[in-house]
Design a protein around this motif. Structure first.
Motif, PDB file in Angstrom:
ATOM      1  N   UNK A 102      -5.254  17.844   5.385  1.00 36.64           N
ATOM      2  CA  UNK A 102      -5.561  18.950   4.463  1.00 36.64           C
ATOM      3  C   UNK A 102      -5.163  20.321   4.994  1.00 36.64           C
ATOM      4  N   UNK A 103      -4.902  20.436   6.288  1.00 31.68           N
ATOM      5  CA  UNK A 103      -4.552  21.740   6.850  1.00 31.68           C
ATOM      6  C   UNK A 103      -3.044  21.934   6.998  1.00 31.68           C
ATOM      7  N   UNK A 104      -2.254  21.032   6.456  1.00 26.34           N
ATOM      8  CA  UNK A 104      -0.807  21.208   6.433  1.00 26.34           C
ATOM      9  C   UNK A 104      -0.416  21.850   5.105  1.00 26.34           C
ATOM     10  N   UNK A 105       0.305  22.980   5.117  1.00 32.71           N
ATOM     11  CA  UNK A 105       0.525  23.729   3.873  1.00 32.71           C
ATOM     12  C   UNK A 105       1.523  23.107   2.903  1.00 32.71           C
ATOM     13  N   UNK A 106       2.549  22.426   3.409  1.00 31.80           N
ATOM     14  CA  UNK A 106       3.607  21.976   2.498  1.00 31.80           C
ATOM     15  C   UNK A 106       3.135  20.953   1.466  1.00 31.80           C
ATOM     16  N   UNK A 107       2.276  19.995   1.806  1.00 31.26           N
ATOM     17  CA  UNK A 107       1.792  19.104   0.735  1.00 31.26           C
ATOM     18  C   UNK A 107       1.092  19.862  -0.390  1.00 31.26           C
ATOM     19  N   UNK A 108       0.383  20.944  -0.055  1.00 30.90           N
ATOM     20  CA  UNK A 108      -0.260  21.747  -1.105  1.00 30.90           C
ATOM     21  C   UNK A 108       0.802  22.443  -1.967  1.00 30.90           C
ATOM     22  N   UNK A 109       1.882  22.914  -1.323  1.00 26.60           N
ATOM     23  CA  UNK A 109       2.980  23.530  -2.073  1.00 26.60           C
ATOM     24  C   UNK A 109       3.572  22.543  -3.063  1.00 26.60           C
ATOM     25  N   UNK A 110       3.875  21.338  -2.593  1.00 31.62           N
ATOM     26  CA  UNK A 110       4.531  20.366  -3.464  1.00 31.62           C
ATOM     27  C   UNK A 110       3.564  19.785  -4.491  1.00 31.62           C
ATOM     28  N   UNK A 146       0.829  -1.209   0.000  1.00 34.38           N
ATOM     29  CA  UNK A 146       0.000   0.000   0.000  1.00 34.38           C
ATOM     30  C   UNK A 146       0.860   1.255   0.000  1.00 34.38           C
ATOM     31  N   UNK A 147       1.910   1.294   0.820  1.00 39.52           N
ATOM     32  CA  UNK A 147       2.767   2.478   0.875  1.00 39.52           C
ATOM     33  C   UNK A 147       3.598   2.616  -0.401  1.00 39.52           C
ATOM     34  N   UNK A 148       3.992   1.509  -0.999  1.00 40.31           N
ATOM     35  CA  UNK A 148       4.750   1.580  -2.255  1.00 40.31           C
ATOM     36  C   UNK A 148       3.913   2.201  -3.357  1.00 40.31           C
ATOM     37  N   UNK A 149       2.613   1.894  -3.380  1.00 42.31           N
ATOM     38  CA  UNK A 149       1.729   2.503  -4.373  1.00 42.31           C
ATOM     39  C   UNK A 149       1.599   4.001  -4.123  1.00 42.31           C
ATOM     40  N   UNK A 150       1.530   4.396  -2.846  1.00 40.53           N
ATOM     41  CA  UNK A 150       1.434   5.818  -2.521  1.00 40.53           C
ATOM     42  C   UNK A 150       2.686   6.558  -2.975  1.00 40.53           C
ATOM     43  N   UNK A 151       3.848   5.944  -2.782  1.00 37.64           N
ATOM     44  CA  UNK A 151       5.127   6.590  -3.103  1.00 37.64           C
ATOM     45  C   UNK A 151       5.529   6.398  -4.561  1.00 37.64           C
ATOM     46  N   UNK A 152       4.678   5.816  -5.378  1.00 32.03           N
ATOM     47  CA  UNK A 152       5.079   5.487  -6.743  1.00 32.03           C
ATOM     48  C   UNK A 152       5.351   6.727  -7.588  1.00 32.03           C
ATOM     49  N   UNK A 153       4.615   7.833  -7.364  1.00 28.92           N
ATOM     50  CA  UNK A 153       4.839   9.080  -8.100  1.00 28.92           C
ATOM     51  C   UNK A 153       4.668  10.253  -7.139  1.00 28.92           C
ATOM     52  N   UNK A 154       5.252  11.410  -7.447  1.00 24.35           N
ATOM     53  CA  UNK A 154       5.005  12.583  -6.597  1.00 24.35           C
ATOM     54  C   UNK A 154       3.521  12.930  -6.499  1.00 24.35           C
ATOM     55  N   UNK A 155       2.776  12.739  -7.582  1.00 25.36           N
ATOM     56  CA  UNK A 155       1.347  13.077  -7.568  1.00 25.36           C
ATOM     57  C   UNK A 155       0.588  12.220  -6.560  1.00 25.36           C
ATOM     58  N   UNK A 156       0.841  10.894  -6.566  1.00 29.20           N
ATOM     59  CA  UNK A 156       0.135  10.025  -5.620  1.00 29.20           C
ATOM     60  C   UNK A 156       0.584  10.292  -4.189  1.00 29.20           C
ATOM     61  N   UNK A 157       1.861  10.615  -4.004  1.00 32.89           N
ATOM     62  CA  UNK A 157       2.368  10.880  -2.659  1.00 32.89           C
ATOM     63  C   UNK A 157       1.702  12.101  -2.039  1.00 32.89           C
ATOM     64  N   UNK A 158       1.677  13.219  -2.783  1.00 31.50           N
ATOM     65  CA  UNK A 158       1.162  14.452  -2.192  1.00 31.50           C
ATOM     66  C   UNK A 158      -0.358  14.474  -2.166  1.00 31.50           C
ATOM     67  N   UNK A 159      -1.005  13.759  -3.079  1.00 26.02           N
ATOM     68  CA  UNK A 159      -2.459  13.613  -2.992  1.00 26.02           C
ATOM     69  C   UNK A 159      -2.836  12.875  -1.723  1.00 26.02           C
ATOM     70  N   UNK A 160      -2.089  11.828  -1.401  1.00 22.90           N
ATOM     71  CA  UNK A 160      -2.339  11.069  -0.181  1.00 22.90           C
ATOM     72  C   UNK A 160      -2.057  11.901   1.061  1.00 22.90           C
ATOM     73  N   UNK A 161      -0.962  12.676   1.037  1.00 25.36           N
ATOM     74  CA  UNK A 161      -0.628  13.510   2.188  1.00 25.36           C
ATOM     75  C   UNK A 161      -1.693  14.569   2.434  1.00 25.36           C
ATOM     76  N   UNK A 162      -2.222  15.165   1.345  1.00 28.38           N
ATOM     77  CA  UNK A 162      -3.278  16.169   1.485  1.00 28.38           C
ATOM     78  C   UNK A 162      -4.554  15.535   2.024  1.00 28.38           C
ATOM     79  N   UNK A 163      -4.858  14.318   1.573  1.00 25.93           N
ATOM     80  CA  UNK A 163      -6.066  13.646   2.059  1.00 25.93           C
ATOM     81  C   UNK A 163      -5.983  13.374   3.559  1.00 25.93           C
ATOM     82  N   UNK A 164      -4.796  13.049   4.047  1.00 26.15           N
ATOM     83  CA  UNK A 164      -4.630  12.754   5.466  1.00 26.15           C
ATOM     84  C   UNK A 164      -4.518  14.013   6.313  1.00 26.15           C
TER      85      UNK A 164
END
Length: 224
Positions: free
Chosen positions: A76-84, A56-74
């Protein structure tokens, strides 16, 4: 991580050392139970459980898009995932989406932004506006970046190039020095021509002045 909040949930390295302790504990428990011929089902269960988590984590880390989409979902009020995530959109050429993400990064929780974060957001918003052809907005955001760090080369070079690009007509005083510089260049008075062109640039950054100044330096032999 239950007690120390992460600025970005991707910072999983904080649990590496505790995970080593848990591995030792699991090993000891399995050793005891295996000795009693009851540990094999537990061992299989642990392997299946952690194997599924790894996939599951390997799929999340497979691309920058999937990584930061997952981080924002978990978080949403942290600014750096939105920046990246904005950087991901900018790389994909989706500049309006990038601007939306940068704006969220600026406003969602500004107290968590460092100076470096603000510098990156302002500069990257300038780049996104530039890609959209909105030169005035791009210049505004590049200037904001330079107000944070006046020596930030990316923003400074972009702003200078943008200013030259958008300077369509001469200001009278700049044109006067430009014409004088051209006359001196033709006459072979190259050092004086450089002075005139620099005086013109102090008044207005115009593409033709830069071109003439570059040509004069070339004739002097100052290729750098």
């Amino acid at each position: 991580t239950f007690f120390v909040p992460l600025n970005v949930l991707a910072n999983e390295h904080r649990i590496y050392i505790p995970a080593m302790g848990m591995a030792v504990l699991f090993g000891r428990v399995l050793q005891v139970y295996v000795g009693r011929r009851r540990g094999l089902p537990l061992l299989v269960l642990v392997i299946v459980f952690y194997g599924a988590l790894s996939i599951q984590r390997s799929l999340v880390w497979s691309t920058p898009a999937t990584l930061w989409t997952n981080a924002i979902a978990q978080a949403p009020f942290m600014p750096r995932p939105h920046l990246w995530m904005g950087d991901v959109y900018k790389t994909q050429g989706r500049n309006q989406k990038a601007l939306d993400s940068y704006n969220i990064a600026l406003t969602v929780n500004p107290g968590m932004l460092s100076g470096a974060d603000l510098l990156a957001i302002n500069n990257n918003m300038g780049a996104a506006y530039l890609a959209l052809g909105r030169y005035s907005d791009a210049a505004t955001w590049y200037r904001r970046a330079l107000s944070i760090d006046p020596n930030y080369n990316k923003a400074r070079d972009a702003l200078e190039g943008l200013t030259a690009l958008t300077s369509g007509t001469f200001l009278p005083q700049a044109e006067k020095h430009h014409k004088t510089g051209l006359k001196m260049m033709v006459a072979g008075l190259l050092d004086q021509a450089v002075g005139e062109f620099n005086r013109a640039l102090a008044i207005q950054q115009h593409a033709k002045i830069y071109q003439a100044l570059g040509l004069t330096h070339e004739r002097i032999g100052d290729t750098k």
